[in-house]
Design an enzyme around this catalytic site. Structure first.
Site, PDB file in Angstrom:
ATOM      1  N   ASP A  31       0.850  -1.183   0.000  1.00  0.00           N
ATOM      2  CA  ASP A  31       0.000   0.000   0.000  1.00  0.00           C
ATOM      3  C   ASP A  31       0.893   1.243   0.000  1.00  0.00           C
ATOM      4  OD1 ASP A  31      -1.745   2.209   1.092  1.00  0.00           O
ATOM      5  OD2 ASP A  31      -3.191   0.567   1.200  1.00  0.00           O
ATOM      6  N   ASN A  87     -12.809  -3.511   3.354  1.00  0.00           N
ATOM      7  CA  ASN A  87     -13.777  -2.426   3.464  1.00  0.00           C
ATOM      8  C   ASN A  87     -14.783  -2.582   2.324  1.00  0.00           C
ATOM      9  OD1 ASN A  87     -12.299  -1.249   5.615  1.00  0.00           O
ATOM     10  ND2 ASN A  87     -10.919  -0.334   4.142  1.00  0.00           N
ATOM     11  N   GLN A  94     -14.738   1.855   2.049  1.00  0.00           N
ATOM     12  CA  GLN A  94     -14.120   1.481   0.778  1.00  0.00           C
ATOM     13  C   GLN A  94     -13.864   2.724  -0.057  1.00  0.00           C
ATOM     14  OE1 GLN A  94     -16.339  -1.400  -1.524  1.00  0.00           O
ATOM     15  NE2 GLN A  94     -14.695  -1.629  -3.022  1.00  0.00           N
ATOM     16  N   SER A  95     -12.605   2.946  -0.437  1.00  0.00           N
ATOM     17  CA  SER A  95     -12.252   4.143  -1.190  1.00  0.00           C
ATOM     18  C   SER A  95     -11.954   3.863  -2.659  1.00  0.00           C
ATOM     19  CB  SER A  95     -11.055   4.851  -0.548  1.00  0.00           C
ATOM     20  OG  SER A  95      -9.943   3.985  -0.515  1.00  0.00           O
ATOM     21  N   VAL A  96     -11.662   2.608  -3.005  1.00  0.00           N
ATOM     22  CA  VAL A  96     -11.454   2.206  -4.396  1.00  0.00           C
ATOM     23  C   VAL A  96     -12.472   1.120  -4.699  1.00  0.00           C
ATOM     24  CG1 VAL A  96      -9.852   1.215  -6.077  1.00  0.00           C
ATOM     25  CG2 VAL A  96      -8.988   2.755  -4.301  1.00  0.00           C
ATOM     26  N   HIS A 100     -10.602  -5.426  -2.664  1.00  0.00           N
ATOM     27  CA  HIS A 100      -9.220  -5.541  -2.218  1.00  0.00           C
ATOM     28  C   HIS A 100      -9.176  -5.896  -0.737  1.00  0.00           C
ATOM     29  CE1 HIS A 100     -10.346  -1.277  -1.783  1.00  0.00           C
ATOM     30  NE2 HIS A 100      -9.432  -1.185  -0.828  1.00  0.00           N
ATOM     31  N   HIS A 102      -6.787  -5.864   2.666  1.00  0.00           N
ATOM     32  CA  HIS A 102      -5.643  -5.245   3.328  1.00  0.00           C
ATOM     33  C   HIS A 102      -5.033  -6.276   4.275  1.00  0.00           C
ATOM     34  CE1 HIS A 102      -6.743  -0.959   2.396  1.00  0.00           C
ATOM     35  NE2 HIS A 102      -7.945  -1.510   2.299  1.00  0.00           N
TER      36      HIS A 102
END
Length: 114
Positions: A31, A87, A94-96, A100, A102
């Site tokens: 990241d 997320n 969740q930002s993207v 995904h 982490h």
């Protein structure tokens, strides 16, 4: 691949991202804004917007992702433990909008997370 998706571009090799693991179905990379000493993202190469959008056909892929997480944790020496976070959606952080996972470790992680 979705042309406007950052993670699709990373998975396709459009950037010079160093992959810790790469298979036919997934990639893993560090990241760029780590929240722990070890912070790796594991993503499917195929565009899946979120965990909420998985289907029965994704069962094998999810197993492959979890085994990749285990492999990376071993490679990174996370013998004392680690955390896996997914997320999902805006309220989940969740930002993207590409599924995904982490992988966080390398320090004591507290609960609840935030």
């Amino acid at each position: 691949m979705h042309s406007d998706c950052l993670f699709c571009k990373i998975a396709s090799g459009a950037f010079s991202t160093e992959f810790l693991v790469e298979t036919e179905n997934l990639v893993a990379f560090r990241d760029i804004n780590p929240a722990a000493p070890t912070h790796v993202l594991v993503i499917p190469k195929r565009h899946i917007p979120s965990l909420a959008r998985l289907g029965p056909e994704d069962q094998h892929l999810m197993g492959e992702i979890m085994l990749a997480v285990k492999q990376i944790a071993e490679q990174e020496g996370l013998d004392e433990g680690f955390r896996v976070v997914v997320n999902t959606g805006p309220d989940g952080g969740q930002s993207v909008n590409h599924l995904h996972f982490h992988l966080l470790g390398g320090r004591s992680l507290q609960w609840p997370p935030g």
